[in-house]
Each structure stands twice: as structure tokens, then as C-alpha cells.
Design a protein around this motif. Structure first.
Motif, PDB file in Angstrom:
ATOM      1  N   MET A   1       0.857  -1.177   0.000  1.00  0.00           N
ATOM      2  CA  MET A   1       0.000   0.000   0.000  1.00  0.00           C
ATOM      3  C   MET A   1       0.894   1.228   0.000  1.00  0.00           C
ATOM      4  N   ASP A   2       0.834   2.006  -1.059  1.00  0.00           N
ATOM      5  CA  ASP A   2       1.622   3.237  -1.165  1.00  0.00           C
ATOM      6  C   ASP A   2       0.686   4.433  -1.260  1.00  0.00           C
ATOM      7  N   ASN A   3       1.237   5.596  -0.893  1.00  0.00           N
ATOM      8  CA  ASN A   3       0.435   6.824  -0.923  1.00  0.00           C
ATOM      9  C   ASN A   3      -0.909   6.592  -0.233  1.00  0.00           C
ATOM     10  N   VAL A   4      -0.836   6.072   0.967  1.00  0.00           N
ATOM     11  CA  VAL A   4      -2.047   5.704   1.713  1.00  0.00           C
ATOM     12  C   VAL A   4      -2.884   6.944   2.006  1.00  0.00           C
ATOM     13  N   LYS A   5      -4.175   6.781   1.879  1.00  0.00           N
ATOM     14  CA  LYS A   5      -5.129   7.857   2.140  1.00  0.00           C
ATOM     15  C   LYS A   5      -5.962   7.530   3.374  1.00  0.00           C
ATOM     16  N   PRO A   6      -6.551   8.541   3.998  1.00  0.00           N
ATOM     17  CA  PRO A   6      -7.408   8.268   5.167  1.00  0.00           C
ATOM     18  C   PRO A   6      -8.521   7.270   4.868  1.00  0.00           C
ATOM     19  N   ASP A   7      -9.054   7.298   3.644  1.00  0.00           N
ATOM     20  CA  ASP A   7     -10.126   6.365   3.283  1.00  0.00           C
ATOM     21  C   ASP A   7      -9.657   4.927   3.204  1.00  0.00           C
ATOM     22  N   ASP A   8      -8.341   4.692   3.242  1.00  0.00           N
ATOM     23  CA  ASP A   8      -7.831   3.325   3.218  1.00  0.00           C
ATOM     24  C   ASP A   8      -7.885   2.654   4.588  1.00  0.00           C
TER      25      ASP A   8
END
Length: 131
Positions: free
Chosen positions: A87-94
């Protein structure tokens, strides 16, 4: 006998990276579909990334270009392997609970598995993205 055990979850800052592992024990795994799903409170379980039984990978629109699915063989005959989700460039929605899953493709499906075909599941692992 089928065993799926997730590891590697935890907290990751937005924009950061995390690697999830699923330790898989599965006979005839080369004829199986393998996938990562995720589910959050009040949300439908989402198919994040998957291999079909002929090795084609697919990703959900929400993670394509940021997540990478791979496998590392451990046993010499693919009865034991790790299914890995980078998982790269993880976002809060992840932020969700992530589940490893396996399925046998139905006859006539061309080796593909629908979401409803997955019937072997790990216990799930939590990924949090602090705000």
C-alpha cells in the motif's frame, strides 16, 4: 485444509506506505483465486485486489496505481505462499479492516472469481490512518 493468516497491519500516516502479508496454506493453489478485501464500519466489503486462477491481477478503482498485489512462494509447490499487498500513498479512506480470501473459480468462469465466490477467509487485520 486452508489456512489464511494476515499480518503487517497497523498505523500509517497519510501519504505513507504499508505492507500487508497473508500467509497462505492451500492445496492446488494454482487453481485458486486469491484476493484482499477491506471492510469498514457501515461500509460494504470491498474487493481491493485479486489474482484470478490464471494469474491475472485486478484492482479496485479506489486503489489502482497505489496498491500492488504480489505473491512469494514458500514451499516449492505453491501450497504455502505469502500473498502481499503493498500500500503506497495511503489515504485516510484506506483505513479499514483488511481480509485475505481464497476461492475456487466456478466451472465455465474462465478462471475468474466473483466476490460471492470467495469462501475462505482470514481473520482480518486493522489498518489505521491517523488524521
Amino acid at each position: 485444509q486452508v489456512q489464511l493468516v494476515e499480518s503487517g497491519g497497523g498505523s500509517v500516516q497519510a501519504g505513507g506506505s504499508l505492507r500487508l502479508f497473508c500467509s497462505v496454506s492451500l492445496d492446488n493453489s494454482r487453481s485458486a483465486c486469491m484476493a484482499w478485501f477491506r471492510e469498514g464500519t457501515g461500509k460494504e466489503r470491498e474487493l481491493v485486489a485479486s489474482y484470478d486462477s490464471v494469474g491475472r491481477r485486478t484492482y479496485s478503482d479506489s486503489v489502482r496505481g497505489r496498491f500492488t498485489l504480489s505473491k512469494i512462494e514458500l514451499s516449492g509447490d505453491w501450497t504455502k505462499f505469502n500473498l502481499i499487498l503493498d500500500m503506497d500513498n495511503v489515504k485516510p479512506d484506506d483505513a479499514d479492516t483488511y481480509y485475505c480470501a481464497a476461492a475456487r473459480p466456478p466451472p465455465g468462469s474462465g478462471g475468474t472469481c466473483a466476490r460471492s465466490d470467495y469462501n475462505y477467509w482470514g481473520q482480518g487485520i486493522q489498518v489505521t490512518v491517523p488524521s
